[in-house]
Design a protein around this motif. Structure first.
Motif, PDB file in Angstrom:
ATOM      1  N   ALA A 128      -9.637   6.659  -3.245  1.00  0.00           N
ATOM      2  CA  ALA A 128      -9.524   7.881  -3.314  1.00  0.00           C
ATOM      3  C   ALA A 128     -10.081   8.379  -1.968  1.00  0.00           C
ATOM      4  O   ALA A 128     -11.233   8.269  -1.554  1.00  0.00           O
ATOM      5  N   LEU A 129      -9.514   9.420  -1.297  1.00  0.00           N
ATOM      6  CA  LEU A 129      -9.931   9.963  -0.041  1.00  0.00           C
ATOM      7  C   LEU A 129     -10.352  11.285  -0.399  1.00  0.00           C
ATOM      8  O   LEU A 129      -9.956  12.047  -1.288  1.00  0.00           O
ATOM      9  N   ASP A 130     -11.536  11.790   0.322  1.00  0.00           N
ATOM     10  CA  ASP A 130     -11.866  13.184   0.213  1.00  0.00           C
ATOM     11  C   ASP A 130     -11.328  14.215   0.914  1.00  0.00           C
ATOM     12  O   ASP A 130     -11.566  15.479   0.770  1.00  0.00           O
ATOM     13  N   GLN A 131     -10.193  13.926   1.695  1.00  0.00           N
ATOM     14  CA  GLN A 131      -9.449  14.959   2.317  1.00  0.00           C
ATOM     15  C   GLN A 131      -8.011  14.519   2.503  1.00  0.00           C
ATOM     16  O   GLN A 131      -7.537  13.204   2.462  1.00  0.00           O
ATOM     17  N   ASN A 132      -6.891  15.393   2.557  1.00  0.00           N
ATOM     18  CA  ASN A 132      -5.556  14.915   2.629  1.00  0.00           C
ATOM     19  C   ASN A 132      -5.404  14.585   4.334  1.00  0.00           C
ATOM     20  O   ASN A 132      -5.340  15.647   5.234  1.00  0.00           O
ATOM     21  N   LEU A 133      -5.306  13.246   4.744  1.00  0.00           N
ATOM     22  CA  LEU A 133      -5.188  12.972   6.035  1.00  0.00           C
ATOM     23  C   LEU A 133      -3.836  12.855   6.460  1.00  0.00           C
ATOM     24  O   LEU A 133      -3.486  12.172   7.550  1.00  0.00           O
ATOM     25  N   GLY A 134      -2.670  13.151   5.643  1.00  0.00           N
ATOM     26  CA  GLY A 134      -1.427  12.855   5.896  1.00  0.00           C
ATOM     27  C   GLY A 134      -0.981  11.410   5.662  1.00  0.00           C
ATOM     28  O   GLY A 134      -1.669  10.742   5.092  1.00  0.00           O
ATOM     29  N   TYR A 135       0.514  11.098   6.043  1.00  0.00           N
ATOM     30  CA  TYR A 135       0.861   9.993   5.513  1.00  0.00           C
ATOM     31  C   TYR A 135       0.257   8.801   6.269  1.00  0.00           C
ATOM     32  O   TYR A 135      -0.356   7.523   5.731  1.00  0.00           O
ATOM     33  N   GLY A 136       0.323   8.541   7.594  1.00  0.00           N
ATOM     34  CA  GLY A 136      -0.109   7.658   8.432  1.00  0.00           C
ATOM     35  C   GLY A 136      -1.710   7.525   8.413  1.00  0.00           C
ATOM     36  O   GLY A 136      -2.165   6.473   8.243  1.00  0.00           O
ATOM     37  N   VAL A 143       1.003  -1.261  -0.066  1.00  0.00           N
ATOM     38  CA  VAL A 143      -0.172  -0.056  -0.041  1.00  0.00           C
ATOM     39  C   VAL A 143       0.993   1.313  -0.023  1.00  0.00           C
ATOM     40  O   VAL A 143       2.043   1.301   0.739  1.00  0.00           O
ATOM     41  N   THR A 144       0.518   2.020  -0.709  1.00  0.00           N
ATOM     42  CA  THR A 144       1.263   3.371  -1.011  1.00  0.00           C
ATOM     43  C   THR A 144       0.245   4.538  -1.025  1.00  0.00           C
ATOM     44  O   THR A 144      -0.822   4.451  -1.230  1.00  0.00           O
ATOM     45  N   VAL A 145       0.645   5.591  -0.531  1.00  0.00           N
ATOM     46  CA  VAL A 145      -0.076   6.824  -0.455  1.00  0.00           C
ATOM     47  C   VAL A 145       0.342   7.857  -1.445  1.00  0.00           C
ATOM     48  O   VAL A 145       1.494   8.435  -1.270  1.00  0.00           O
ATOM     49  N   ALA A 146      -0.684   8.203  -2.421  1.00  0.00           N
ATOM     50  CA  ALA A 146       0.156   9.281  -3.429  1.00  0.00           C
ATOM     51  C   ALA A 146      -0.648  10.570  -3.166  1.00  0.00           C
ATOM     52  O   ALA A 146      -1.766  10.929  -2.795  1.00  0.00           O
ATOM     53  N   PHE A 147       0.333  11.612  -3.178  1.00  0.00           N
ATOM     54  CA  PHE A 147      -0.308  13.033  -3.369  1.00  0.00           C
ATOM     55  C   PHE A 147       0.618  13.871  -4.128  1.00  0.00           C
ATOM     56  O   PHE A 147       1.880  14.083  -3.824  1.00  0.00           O
ATOM     57  N   ASN A 148       0.097  14.223  -5.321  1.00  0.00           N
ATOM     58  CA  ASN A 148       0.803  14.751  -6.509  1.00  0.00           C
ATOM     59  C   ASN A 148       1.888  14.037  -6.954  1.00  0.00           C
ATOM     60  O   ASN A 148       3.187  14.209  -6.725  1.00  0.00           O
ATOM     61  N   SER A 149       1.860  12.860  -6.979  1.00  0.00           N
ATOM     62  CA  SER A 149       2.827  11.648  -7.008  1.00  0.00           C
ATOM     63  C   SER A 149       2.936  11.033  -8.408  1.00  0.00           C
ATOM     64  O   SER A 149       3.481   9.995  -8.474  1.00  0.00           O
ATOM     65  N   ILE A 153      -2.743   6.061   5.018  1.00  0.00           N
ATOM     66  CA  ILE A 153      -2.607   4.617   4.930  1.00  0.00           C
ATOM     67  C   ILE A 153      -3.627   3.964   5.807  1.00  0.00           C
ATOM     68  O   ILE A 153      -4.298   2.990   5.476  1.00  0.00           O
ATOM     69  N   THR A 154      -3.870   4.324   6.987  1.00  0.00           N
ATOM     70  CA  THR A 154      -5.019   3.662   7.805  1.00  0.00           C
ATOM     71  C   THR A 154      -6.439   4.009   7.097  1.00  0.00           C
ATOM     72  O   THR A 154      -7.304   2.922   7.235  1.00  0.00           O
ATOM     73  N   ALA A 155      -6.684   5.121   6.756  1.00  0.00           N
ATOM     74  CA  ALA A 155      -7.875   5.328   6.083  1.00  0.00           C
ATOM     75  C   ALA A 155      -8.117   4.382   4.795  1.00  0.00           C
ATOM     76  O   ALA A 155      -9.411   3.787   4.689  1.00  0.00           O
ATOM     77  N   GLY A 156      -7.082   4.414   4.160  1.00  0.00           N
ATOM     78  CA  GLY A 156      -7.091   3.424   2.985  1.00  0.00           C
ATOM     79  C   GLY A 156      -7.296   1.709   3.221  1.00  0.00           C
ATOM     80  O   GLY A 156      -8.082   1.066   2.570  1.00  0.00           O
ATOM     81  N   LEU A 157      -6.541   1.573   4.304  1.00  0.00           N
ATOM     82  CA  LEU A 157      -6.694  -0.002   4.500  1.00  0.00           C
ATOM     83  C   LEU A 157      -8.210  -0.251   5.286  1.00  0.00           C
ATOM     84  O   LEU A 157      -8.439  -1.554   5.051  1.00  0.00           O
ATOM     85  N   ILE A 191      -2.308  -3.255  17.396  1.00  0.00           N
ATOM     86  CA  ILE A 191      -1.731  -2.033  18.150  1.00  0.00           C
ATOM     87  C   ILE A 191      -2.488  -0.850  17.630  1.00  0.00           C
ATOM     88  O   ILE A 191      -2.193   0.437  17.950  1.00  0.00           O
ATOM     89  N   GLY A 192      -3.346  -1.053  16.589  1.00  0.00           N
ATOM     90  CA  GLY A 192      -4.143   0.349  16.077  1.00  0.00           C
ATOM     91  C   GLY A 192      -3.599   1.087  14.956  1.00  0.00           C
ATOM     92  O   GLY A 192      -4.037   2.161  14.792  1.00  0.00           O
ATOM     93  N   GLY A 193      -2.631   0.320  14.107  1.00  0.00           N
ATOM     94  CA  GLY A 193      -1.914   1.105  13.087  1.00  0.00           C
ATOM     95  C   GLY A 193      -1.372   2.277  13.501  1.00  0.00           C
ATOM     96  O   GLY A 193      -0.617   2.440  14.593  1.00  0.00           O
TER      97      GLY A 193
END
Length: 283
Positions: free
Chosen positions: A60-68, A7-13, A71-75, A188-190
């Motif tokens: 696709a996320l509706d807001q920028n949640l940062g890196y961690g 899993v990877t998180v893309a932001f203007n990537s 990842i958590t939202a996507g999973l 451990i809650g990611g």
């Protein structure tokens, strides 16, 4: 069924994501499932096209949640049956066999929950990706002297730069690329989503350790880190510096929690705020 979910998180990537995806098949003969989480940037459709070309699942996320947080939202939107989750920056290129080397290390080290590769810079130098957990003594020494005296003992101890070729335990592993047992990650809650960016990997490594597991550095697995594609402007660079210092204070304030340490936390907060201002004043 594959063992590994990548899993990877893309932001203007979009400019680096194709190479990331293309490097994965040679990194694993066992196979894997690839998920790309788009963190609400301006390149959503371009990222969706890249995911389609590489047979990846696209979230696709509706807001920028940062890196961690990303990842958590996507999973949480996936049904996951794989034993391992490989979390990776989109600006990495995997060397042949790298994923298999991490999974092999997991099988021969049942006491460990997280496994990090040797991360190379584009010039071939080794990035210090397996470090000790930060303490105030080493952190203050590193912060004060790193730029003026890069070889100072506090920085050397924190970064553990002299031991990059031996498989060994570490306090924490860089979140740029980390393989983790899914059951431990869930238990451990990611990632802690209060860290928008930076120190989410330090916090994860600390919680893995407190849960009785080890973090293992695996230098036989190689990846190359191409650089911070999403922080290329001076404005975004300044924001990242401020975020790094904010996250540093969050981590240290949670580590040193006693009421009698309140004056120390105040000094740390002031020092980090001043350092953040100093580093960004001309950007």
């Amino acid at each position: 069924m594959t063992e590994t979910l990548v899993v990877t998180v893309a932001f203007n990537s979009a400019d680096v994501l194709d190479d990331f995806c293309a490097s994965l098949p040679a990194a694993s003969e066992r196979g894997f499932r690839l998920v790309i989480v788009e963190n609400n940037s301006g390149e959503r459709e371009a990222t969706r096209d890249i995911a389609r070309r590489h047979s990846a699942q696209f979230v696709a996320l509706d807001q920028n949640l940062g890196y961690g947080g990303g990842i958590t939202a996507g999973l949480t939107q996936l049904a996951i049956s794989e034993d391992f989750i490989l979390i990776a920056n989109p600006d990495l290129v995997f060397h042949p066999g790298a994923i298999d080397a991490l999974v092999d290390a997991a099988h021969r080290n049942p006491q460990a929950a997280a496994f990090g590769p040797q991360i190379l810079n584009v010039d071939g130098g080794v990035y210090p990706s397996a470090r000790q957990l930060p303490s105030l003594r080493n952190g203050i020494g590193h912060a004060l002297f790193y730029r003026l005296w890069p070889s100072n003992p506090w920085t050397a101890l924190y970064l553990q730069e002299t031991n990059t070729s031996t498989e060994r335990p570490a306090g924490w592993l860089s979140g740029a690329c980390i393989l983790i047992r899914r059951d431990v990650f869930d238990a451990i809650g990611g990632f802690d989503s209060t860290y928008f960016m930076y120190f989410e990997d330090v916090d994860l490594g600390a919680r893995i350790g407190r849960a009785g597991w080890a973090n293992m550095y695996v230098p036989s697995a190689l990846v190359t880190h191409r650089g911070a594609h999403s922080t290329s402007t001076s404005e975004s660079a300044a924001m990242m510096i401020r975020e790094h210092h904010r996250s540093a204070y969050t981590y240290l304030s949670r580590k040193y929690t006693g009421w009698y340490l309140a004056p120390l936390r105040l000094v740390v907060r002031g020092g980090l705020s001043f350092r953040s201002w100093w580093l960004t004043r001309r950007l």
